[in-house]
Design a protein around this motif. Structure first.
Motif, PDB file in Angstrom:
ATOM      1  N   UNK A 120      22.227 -23.424 -11.038  1.00 16.34           N
ATOM      2  CA  UNK A 120      22.950 -24.591 -11.552  1.00 16.34           C
ATOM      3  C   UNK A 120      23.763 -24.165 -12.670  1.00 16.34           C
ATOM      4  N   UNK A 121      24.943 -23.491 -12.300  1.00 19.40           N
ATOM      5  CA  UNK A 121      25.719 -22.627 -13.073  1.00 19.40           C
ATOM      6  C   UNK A 121      26.310 -23.297 -14.253  1.00 19.40           C
ATOM      7  N   UNK A 122      27.016 -24.242 -13.874  1.00 23.01           N
ATOM      8  CA  UNK A 122      27.972 -25.084 -15.073  1.00 23.01           C
ATOM      9  C   UNK A 122      27.925 -26.498 -15.132  1.00 23.01           C
ATOM     10  N   UNK A 123      28.245 -26.953 -16.199  1.00 26.63           N
ATOM     11  CA  UNK A 123      28.550 -28.211 -16.338  1.00 26.63           C
ATOM     12  C   UNK A 123      30.122 -28.276 -16.392  1.00 26.63           C
ATOM     13  N   UNK A 124      30.783 -29.251 -15.569  1.00 32.81           N
ATOM     14  CA  UNK A 124      32.219 -29.096 -15.442  1.00 32.81           C
ATOM     15  C   UNK A 124      33.041 -29.616 -16.719  1.00 32.81           C
ATOM     16  N   UNK A 125      32.480 -30.523 -17.489  1.00 27.49           N
ATOM     17  CA  UNK A 125      32.926 -30.654 -18.974  1.00 27.49           C
ATOM     18  C   UNK A 125      33.223 -29.572 -19.901  1.00 27.49           C
ATOM     19  N   UNK A 126      31.907 -28.673 -19.707  1.00 28.82           N
ATOM     20  CA  UNK A 126      31.696 -27.718 -20.754  1.00 28.82           C
ATOM     21  C   UNK A 126      32.707 -26.337 -20.013  1.00 28.82           C
ATOM     22  N   UNK A 127      32.814 -26.261 -18.908  1.00 32.78           N
ATOM     23  CA  UNK A 127      33.795 -25.292 -18.231  1.00 32.78           C
ATOM     24  C   UNK A 127      35.071 -25.621 -18.782  1.00 32.78           C
ATOM     25  N   UNK A 128      35.496 -26.996 -18.455  1.00 33.78           N
ATOM     26  CA  UNK A 128      36.696 -27.348 -18.737  1.00 33.78           C
ATOM     27  C   UNK A 128      37.132 -27.154 -20.322  1.00 33.78           C
ATOM     28  N   UNK A 129      36.330 -27.260 -21.145  1.00 30.51           N
ATOM     29  CA  UNK A 129      36.491 -27.116 -22.547  1.00 30.51           C
ATOM     30  C   UNK A 129      36.504 -25.608 -22.996  1.00 30.51           C
ATOM     31  N   UNK A 130      35.830 -24.771 -22.258  1.00 31.04           N
ATOM     32  CA  UNK A 130      35.626 -23.469 -22.622  1.00 31.04           C
ATOM     33  C   UNK A 130      36.852 -22.560 -23.009  1.00 31.04           C
ATOM     34  N   UNK A 131      36.614 -21.820 -24.271  1.00 30.47           N
ATOM     35  CA  UNK A 131      38.080 -21.220 -24.622  1.00 30.47           C
ATOM     36  C   UNK A 131      37.691 -19.737 -24.463  1.00 30.47           C
ATOM     37  N   UNK A 132      36.956 -19.213 -23.902  1.00 30.32           N
ATOM     38  CA  UNK A 132      36.896 -17.656 -23.557  1.00 30.32           C
ATOM     39  C   UNK A 132      37.497 -17.485 -22.119  1.00 30.32           C
ATOM     40  N   UNK A 133      37.262 -18.293 -21.340  1.00 30.85           N
ATOM     41  CA  UNK A 133      37.747 -17.935 -20.005  1.00 30.85           C
ATOM     42  C   UNK A 133      39.078 -18.523 -19.609  1.00 30.85           C
ATOM     43  N   UNK A 134      40.038 -17.576 -19.006  1.00 35.37           N
ATOM     44  CA  UNK A 134      41.226 -17.794 -18.694  1.00 35.37           C
ATOM     45  C   UNK A 134      41.372 -19.040 -17.561  1.00 35.37           C
ATOM     46  N   UNK A 135      42.384 -19.692 -17.592  1.00 34.59           N
ATOM     47  CA  UNK A 135      42.311 -20.801 -16.353  1.00 34.59           C
ATOM     48  C   UNK A 135      41.940 -20.165 -15.122  1.00 34.59           C
ATOM     49  N   UNK A 136      42.371 -19.075 -14.720  1.00 34.50           N
ATOM     50  CA  UNK A 136      42.007 -18.327 -13.462  1.00 34.50           C
ATOM     51  C   UNK A 136      40.681 -18.241 -13.174  1.00 34.50           C
ATOM     52  N   UNK A 137      40.027 -17.744 -13.860  1.00 34.98           N
ATOM     53  CA  UNK A 137      38.529 -17.609 -13.900  1.00 34.98           C
ATOM     54  C   UNK A 137      37.909 -18.825 -13.783  1.00 34.98           C
ATOM     55  N   UNK A 138      38.342 -19.865 -14.529  1.00 34.90           N
ATOM     56  CA  UNK A 138      37.701 -21.203 -14.437  1.00 34.90           C
ATOM     57  C   UNK A 138      37.947 -21.899 -12.929  1.00 34.90           C
ATOM     58  N   UNK A 139      39.038 -21.626 -12.401  1.00 40.20           N
ATOM     59  CA  UNK A 139      39.446 -21.885 -10.964  1.00 40.20           C
ATOM     60  C   UNK A 139      38.436 -21.039 -10.027  1.00 40.20           C
ATOM     61  N   UNK A 140      38.263 -19.880 -10.341  1.00 44.67           N
ATOM     62  CA  UNK A 140      37.368 -19.068  -9.377  1.00 44.67           C
ATOM     63  C   UNK A 140      36.149 -19.644  -9.324  1.00 44.67           C
TER      64      UNK A 140
END
Ligand SMILES: [Zn+2]
Ligand SMILES: [Zn+2]
Length: 270
Positions: free
Chosen positions: A177-197
């Motif tokens: 259960x890796x991520x909560x979509x809302x928290x991933x969206x708000x995350x400021x550490x990961x670049x967009x490409x990593x979030x997409x991955x």
């Protein structure tokens, strides 16, 4: 035959679990330094010297960081499929005692029957594992009150038909259960490409993906389900607990959430 399972740590920063069946002692993944693995094993009364083998799911650092250090323990058999083994051996100074299996195969290792099957993730040839206590299978103890089987299913972008077929064949289930979509969206550490991955079909399961799989499983036989590989930054154990609460009220199995280890939070997430 006694069957003991302990998650030593599981998150995007490091994964390793200990499994003992009879006299067979193995690790599933080795995503912490050998020094840390040694300490974690000692904390549960076990040791690297007594270990028989390590089963590798795929080559990402959060699953194999300890291999370099473990190469100084030549008695350890390291199980992986060919592509994973080749990719990992290239990075290591010493040759490991590789035990190569075919993806999708089943085989016996000492007291264990080991099954592996492919999962969709951005690695060379990633697999999930099922371990069954050989003696329990031989004696038909499938409905034994104590657990005798385990599935380890993490690092997958979506739930395949094969995962659906396999998931309810075990007593203990470890599911990502890796991520909560809302928290991933708000995350400021990961670049967009990593979030997409992470969100892609070769990334990771969200809390909702895991919830759907558990909730659609008819007549679950699990004694315990561990929600694992939580992202330290893009998930929150409290939110996971809230989301999954209706399931643990409805069913008899125990639901455990593996919180990301604070000590390992600064490592690279893969
Ligand atoms: Zn991975
Ligand atoms: Zn991982």
């Amino acid at each position: 035959m006694s069957f003991e399972f302990k998650i030593l740590g599981s998150s995007s920063s490091g994964n390793a679990s200990f499994l003992r069946c009879g006299n067979t002692r193995v690790l599933i993944d080795a995503g912490f330094s050998a020094k840390k693995l040694k300490a974690l094993l000692e904390s549960i009364g076990e040791s690297l010297d007594a270990l028989d083998a390590v089963f590798i799911t795929h080559e990402h650092a959060d699953h194999v960081a300890g291999l370099q250090g473990l190469s100084t323990y030549p008695h350890l058999k390291i199980f992986a499929n060919l592509q994973t083994a080749q990719c990992l051996q290239e990075r290591l100074k010493r040759k490991l005692s590789w035990q190569i299996f075919e993806t999708g195969s089943s085989f016996i290792f000492q007291d264990l029957i080991v099954e592996n099957f492919p999962i969709p993730h951005d690695a060379y040839d990633p697999v999930a594992y099922i371990f069954r206590c050989q003696k329990a299978v031989a004696e038909g103890l499938l409905s034994s009150p104590k657990p005798t089987s385990l599935a380890w299913i993490t690092d997958l972008g979506y739930v395949t038909e094969l995962v659906r077929q396999k998931v309810n064949t075990v007593d203990l289930l470890v599911l990502e259960a890796n991520y909560e979509p809302e928290l991933l969206e708000k995350d400021t550490v990961r670049p967009f490409s990593v979030k997409q991955r992470i969100r892609s079909r070769h990334g990771h399961l969200s809390n909702q993906d895991a919830y759907q799989l558990l909730s659609e499983t008819v007549d679950p036989r699990w004694k315990e389900v561990f929600l694992a590989h939580l992202s330290a930054h893009c998930n929150d154990p409290q939110r996971v607990a809230g989301l999954f609460a209706p399931l643990s009220q409805k069913h008899e199995y125990r639901l455990s959430i593996v919180a990301p280890s604070a000590q390992a939070m600064n490592l690279v997430a893969v």
